[in-house]
Design a protein around this motif. Structure first.
Motif, PDB file in Angstrom:
ATOM      1  N   LEU A   1      18.783  12.555 -43.667  1.00 45.84           N
ATOM      2  CA  LEU A   1      18.426  12.672 -45.070  1.00 45.84           C
ATOM      3  C   LEU A   1      19.376  11.813 -45.912  1.00 45.84           C
ATOM      4  CD1 LEU A   1      17.757  16.492 -45.645  1.00 45.84           C
ATOM      5  CD2 LEU A   1      16.141  14.696 -45.037  1.00 45.84           C
ATOM      6  N   PRO A   2      18.936  11.397 -47.092  1.00 39.36           N
ATOM      7  CA  PRO A   2      19.855  10.708 -48.011  1.00 39.36           C
ATOM      8  C   PRO A   2      21.038  11.618 -48.329  1.00 39.36           C
ATOM      9  CG  PRO A   2      17.580  10.483 -48.740  1.00 39.36           C
ATOM     10  CD  PRO A   2      17.561  11.471 -47.629  1.00 39.36           C
ATOM     11  N   SER A   3      22.096  11.043 -48.823  1.00 40.79           N
ATOM     12  CA  SER A   3      23.301  11.822 -49.132  1.00 40.79           C
ATOM     13  C   SER A   3      23.041  12.777 -50.297  1.00 40.79           C
ATOM     14  CB  SER A   3      24.444  10.884 -49.510  1.00 40.79           C
ATOM     15  OG  SER A   3      24.156  10.234 -50.745  1.00 40.79           O
TER      16      SER A   3
ATOM     17  N   ARG B   1      24.448  18.583 -57.491  1.00 43.83           N
ATOM     18  CA  ARG B   1      24.722  18.489 -56.057  1.00 43.83           C
ATOM     19  C   ARG B   1      24.744  19.882 -55.427  1.00 43.83           C
ATOM     20  NH1 ARG B   1      29.119  13.687 -55.036  1.00 43.83           N
ATOM     21  NH2 ARG B   1      28.733  14.398 -52.891  1.00 43.83           N
ATOM     22  N   ALA B   2      25.087  20.902 -56.232  1.00 39.71           N
ATOM     23  CA  ALA B   2      25.057  22.277 -55.724  1.00 39.71           C
ATOM     24  C   ALA B   2      23.627  22.676 -55.349  1.00 39.71           C
ATOM     25  CB  ALA B   2      25.615  23.240 -56.766  1.00 39.71           C
ATOM     26  N   SER B   3      22.663  22.223 -56.144  1.00 40.36           N
ATOM     27  CA  SER B   3      21.253  22.517 -55.832  1.00 40.36           C
ATOM     28  C   SER B   3      20.826  21.800 -54.558  1.00 40.36           C
ATOM     29  CB  SER B   3      20.352  22.099 -56.997  1.00 40.36           C
ATOM     30  OG  SER B   3      20.594  22.898 -58.127  1.00 40.36           O
ATOM     31  N   VAL B   4      21.306  20.580 -54.377  1.00 43.51           N
ATOM     32  CA  VAL B   4      21.000  19.839 -53.154  1.00 43.51           C
ATOM     33  C   VAL B   4      21.581  20.558 -51.946  1.00 43.51           C
ATOM     34  CG1 VAL B   4      21.337  17.690 -51.884  1.00 43.51           C
ATOM     35  CG2 VAL B   4      20.831  17.621 -54.336  1.00 43.51           C
ATOM     36  N   ARG B   5      22.840  21.013 -52.063  1.00 41.44           N
ATOM     37  CA  ARG B   5      23.475  21.738 -50.950  1.00 41.44           C
ATOM     38  C   ARG B   5      22.702  23.009 -50.616  1.00 41.44           C
ATOM     39  NH1 ARG B   5      28.238  19.775 -53.350  1.00 41.44           N
ATOM     40  NH2 ARG B   5      28.477  21.633 -54.656  1.00 41.44           N
TER      41      ARG B   5
ATOM     42  N   VAL C   1      16.645  21.050 -40.457  1.00 41.25           N
ATOM     43  CA  VAL C   1      17.725  20.066 -40.445  1.00 41.25           C
ATOM     44  C   VAL C   1      18.948  20.666 -39.759  1.00 41.25           C
ATOM     45  CG1 VAL C   1      16.946  19.008 -42.626  1.00 41.25           C
ATOM     46  CG2 VAL C   1      18.807  20.692 -42.658  1.00 41.25           C
ATOM     47  N   ARG C   2      19.793  19.806 -39.289  1.00 43.04           N
ATOM     48  CA  ARG C   2      21.100  20.216 -38.760  1.00 43.04           C
ATOM     49  C   ARG C   2      22.155  19.424 -39.514  1.00 43.04           C
ATOM     50  NH1 ARG C   2      20.365  19.479 -33.615  1.00 43.04           N
ATOM     51  NH2 ARG C   2      19.896  21.662 -33.178  1.00 43.04           N
ATOM     52  N   SER C   3      23.096  20.131 -40.101  1.00 46.82           N
ATOM     53  CA  SER C   3      24.104  19.484 -40.941  1.00 46.82           C
ATOM     54  C   SER C   3      25.412  19.311 -40.196  1.00 46.82           C
ATOM     55  CB  SER C   3      24.349  20.306 -42.209  1.00 46.82           C
ATOM     56  OG  SER C   3      23.158  20.446 -42.944  1.00 46.82           O
ATOM     57  N   ALA C   4      26.072  18.197 -40.467  1.00 44.24           N
ATOM     58  CA  ALA C   4      27.402  17.923 -39.917  1.00 44.24           C
ATOM     59  C   ALA C   4      28.310  17.518 -41.073  1.00 44.24           C
ATOM     60  CB  ALA C   4      27.350  16.815 -38.877  1.00 44.24           C
ATOM     61  N   THR C   5      29.442  18.202 -41.194  1.00 42.39           N
ATOM     62  CA  THR C   5      30.364  17.902 -42.278  1.00 42.39           C
ATOM     63  C   THR C   5      31.251  16.718 -41.919  1.00 42.39           C
ATOM     64  OG1 THR C   5      31.950  19.497 -41.386  1.00 42.39           O
ATOM     65  CG2 THR C   5      30.403  20.290 -43.053  1.00 42.39           C
ATOM     66  N   GLY C   6      32.000  16.257 -42.898  1.00 37.65           N
ATOM     67  CA  GLY C   6      32.920  15.149 -42.667  1.00 37.65           C
ATOM     68  C   GLY C   6      32.370  13.859 -43.227  1.00 37.65           C
ATOM     69  N   SER C   7      32.858  12.756 -42.683  1.00 38.57           N
ATOM     70  CA  SER C   7      32.404  11.443 -43.135  1.00 38.57           C
ATOM     71  C   SER C   7      32.085  10.577 -41.923  1.00 38.57           C
ATOM     72  CB  SER C   7      33.490  10.773 -43.985  1.00 38.57           C
ATOM     73  OG  SER C   7      34.684  10.632 -43.240  1.00 38.57           O
ATOM     74  N   GLY C   8      31.403   9.476 -42.167  1.00 37.13           N
ATOM     75  CA  GLY C   8      31.061   8.583 -41.069  1.00 37.13           C
ATOM     76  C   GLY C   8      29.615   8.735 -40.660  1.00 37.13           C
ATOM     77  N   PRO C   9      29.202   8.016 -39.611  1.00 39.64           N
ATOM     78  CA  PRO C   9      27.792   7.986 -39.197  1.00 39.64           C
ATOM     79  C   PRO C   9      27.261   9.316 -38.688  1.00 39.64           C
ATOM     80  CG  PRO C   9      29.181   6.836 -37.609  1.00 39.64           C
ATOM     81  CD  PRO C   9      30.046   7.114 -38.795  1.00 39.64           C
ATOM     82  N   SER C  10      28.146  10.198 -38.216  1.00 38.04           N
ATOM     83  CA  SER C  10      27.682  11.470 -37.659  1.00 38.04           C
ATOM     84  C   SER C  10      27.574  12.576 -38.709  1.00 38.04           C
ATOM     85  CB  SER C  10      28.624  11.932 -36.545  1.00 38.04           C
ATOM     86  OG  SER C  10      29.928  12.134 -37.045  1.00 38.04           O
TER      87      SER C  10
ATOM     88  N   GLY D   1      26.358  14.385 -42.455  1.00 38.72           N
ATOM     89  CA  GLY D   1      25.109  14.501 -43.179  1.00 38.72           C
ATOM     90  C   GLY D   1      24.104  15.394 -42.478  1.00 38.72           C
ATOM     91  N   ALA D   2      22.881  15.441 -43.011  1.00 42.85           N
ATOM     92  CA  ALA D   2      21.820  16.299 -42.487  1.00 42.85           C
ATOM     93  C   ALA D   2      20.785  15.473 -41.740  1.00 42.85           C
ATOM     94  CB  ALA D   2      21.163  17.060 -43.630  1.00 42.85           C
ATOM     95  N   VAL D   3      20.481  15.890 -40.519  1.00 43.32           N
ATOM     96  CA  VAL D   3      19.500  15.207 -39.668  1.00 43.32           C
ATOM     97  C   VAL D   3      18.283  16.103 -39.503  1.00 43.32           C
ATOM     98  CG1 VAL D   3      19.070  14.232 -37.379  1.00 43.32           C
ATOM     99  CG2 VAL D   3      21.309  13.963 -38.452  1.00 43.32           C
ATOM    100  N   VAL D   4      17.099  15.525 -39.580  1.00 45.77           N
ATOM    101  CA  VAL D   4      15.861  16.284 -39.441  1.00 45.77           C
ATOM    102  C   VAL D   4      15.668  16.691 -37.981  1.00 45.77           C
ATOM    103  CG1 VAL D   4      13.359  16.255 -39.736  1.00 45.77           C
ATOM    104  CG2 VAL D   4      14.824  15.059 -41.380  1.00 45.77           C
ATOM    105  N   ILE D   5      15.432  17.983 -37.755  1.00 41.99           N
ATOM    106  CA  ILE D   5      15.160  18.511 -36.418  1.00 41.99           C
ATOM    107  C   ILE D   5      13.877  19.342 -36.497  1.00 41.99           C
ATOM    108  CG2 ILE D   5      17.601  18.547 -35.766  1.00 41.99           C
ATOM    109  CD1 ILE D   5      17.546  21.593 -36.259  1.00 41.99           C
ATOM    110  N   SER D   6      13.497  19.975 -35.423  1.00 37.93           N
ATOM    111  CA  SER D   6      12.327  20.852 -35.438  1.00 37.93           C
ATOM    112  C   SER D   6      12.549  21.994 -34.463  1.00 37.93           C
ATOM    113  CB  SER D   6      11.064  20.069 -35.062  1.00 37.93           C
ATOM    114  OG  SER D   6       9.927  20.907 -35.127  1.00 37.93           O
ATOM    115  N   GLU D   7      13.008  23.135 -35.004  1.00 39.27           N
ATOM    116  CA  GLU D   7      13.232  24.324 -34.191  1.00 39.27           C
ATOM    117  C   GLU D   7      12.561  25.512 -34.883  1.00 39.27           C
ATOM    118  OE1 GLU D   7      17.439  24.671 -33.705  1.00 39.27           O
ATOM    119  OE2 GLU D   7      17.573  22.945 -32.356  1.00 39.27           O
ATOM    120  N   PRO D   8      11.228  25.536 -34.891  1.00 38.85           N
ATOM    121  CA  PRO D   8      10.521  26.568 -35.658  1.00 38.85           C
ATOM    122  C   PRO D   8      10.712  27.989 -35.147  1.00 38.85           C
ATOM    123  CG  PRO D   8       8.989  25.298 -34.312  1.00 38.85           C
ATOM    124  CD  PRO D   8      10.317  24.592 -34.247  1.00 38.85           C
ATOM    125  N   SER D   9      10.831  28.163 -33.820  1.00 42.10           N
ATOM    126  CA  SER D   9      10.890  29.527 -33.289  1.00 42.10           C
ATOM    127  C   SER D   9      12.167  30.250 -33.691  1.00 42.10           C
ATOM    128  CB  SER D   9      10.762  29.520 -31.762  1.00 42.10           C
ATOM    129  OG  SER D   9      11.821  28.816 -31.163  1.00 42.10           O
TER     130      SER D   9
END
Length: 257
Positions: free
Chosen positions: A30-32, A44-48, A60-69, A71-79
């Protein structure tokens, strides 16, 4: 921005539209926070808050910190998301366990009938072999009850997948996860758990044999008996069953010296 007291919903609606159109796919980042906040003129609080909700929803799965890893990545775990929602509403008693069990009976028995008509494929053989391996592991009397239940869940989910309906498989997985607490509570209060697990294994093997032989009606009947039998144990355990009715009996396990 559309008028709403929950400003984070604009981010949820934006992601839904992008997923539908194919502009965003599973695995994309996702965008920052800053970019989304500026695009929709929200804090930004609303975005968070939106990202946290998407995380809980299994999108989504979120990873804190900085760098390429980061941010939030789109996943699919509906169950997993659906299971948590069901568990919470079961805890409030707005969704009775009895109705959850009835839903399982409807979905799982119908899946058994559909699975009987599914074509022979390498995947089908692999699924049946995996189910058999789970039962072999569950035959170990020293297997902890927690692992027994985990394997039990995998066994049922695998067999449900043979029907080829991803939605049913997802719901089945969610229902099994949602009722794990009631299963654990029931087992914890059973003085004859060793005998109960032997009976459950007898039932599992009957179910698997019917699936292997493509006897859909027999598989559905065996599943119905299996699920209803265990639920009746929980009713006696929790005192919700008419005590004038005989309690379900379990096969006494053969003890080895």
């Amino acid at each position: 921005m559309p008028p709403t007291s929950r400003t984070y919903t604009v981010v949820l609606e934006w992601l839904e539209q992008r997923l539908r159109s194919g502009e965003v796919s599973v695995g994309d980042k996702l965008p920052s926070e800053r970019q989304l906040a500026e695009e929709f003129a929200i804090s930004r609080a609303s975005v968070r808050e939106a990202v946290r909700i998407l995380d809980v929803m299994g999108l989504v799965r979120s990873a804190t910190g900085s760098g390429p890893s980061s941010g939030a990545v789109v996943i699919s775990e509906p169950s997993s998301a659906l299971a948590w929602a069901l568990r919470m509403h079961i805890a409030t008693r707005s969704l009775p366990v009895r109705d959850i069990v009835q839903t399982r009976l409807l979905l799982e028995t119908q899946s058994a009938r559909h699975a009987a008509a599914a074509p022979d494929t390498e995947q089908r053989s692999e699924i049946l072999n995996q189910a058999a391996e789970l039962l072999d592991t569950m035959d170990d009397p020293d297997l902890p009850s927690g692992w027994f239940h985990e394997h039990d869940t995998q066994f049922h989910t695998l067999l449900s997948s043979l029907a080829g309906n991803v939605v049913v498989e997802t719901i089945m997985d969610s229902l099994r996860q949602a009722t794990i607490s009631y299963v654990q509570e029931t087992v914890a209060g059973l003085p004859n758990w060793a005998d109960v697990r032997c009976t459950l294994q007898d039932q599992h093997k009957t179910i698997l044999e019917a699936f292997r032989d493509r006897r859909g009606q027999d598989a559905a009947a065996a599943l119905h008996h299996h699920i209803a039998w265990f639920y009746s144990l929980s009713e006696y355990r929790n005192g919700t069953k008419d005590q004038a009715t005989p309690a379900p009996s379990a096969r006494m396990c053969e003890r080895t010296a």
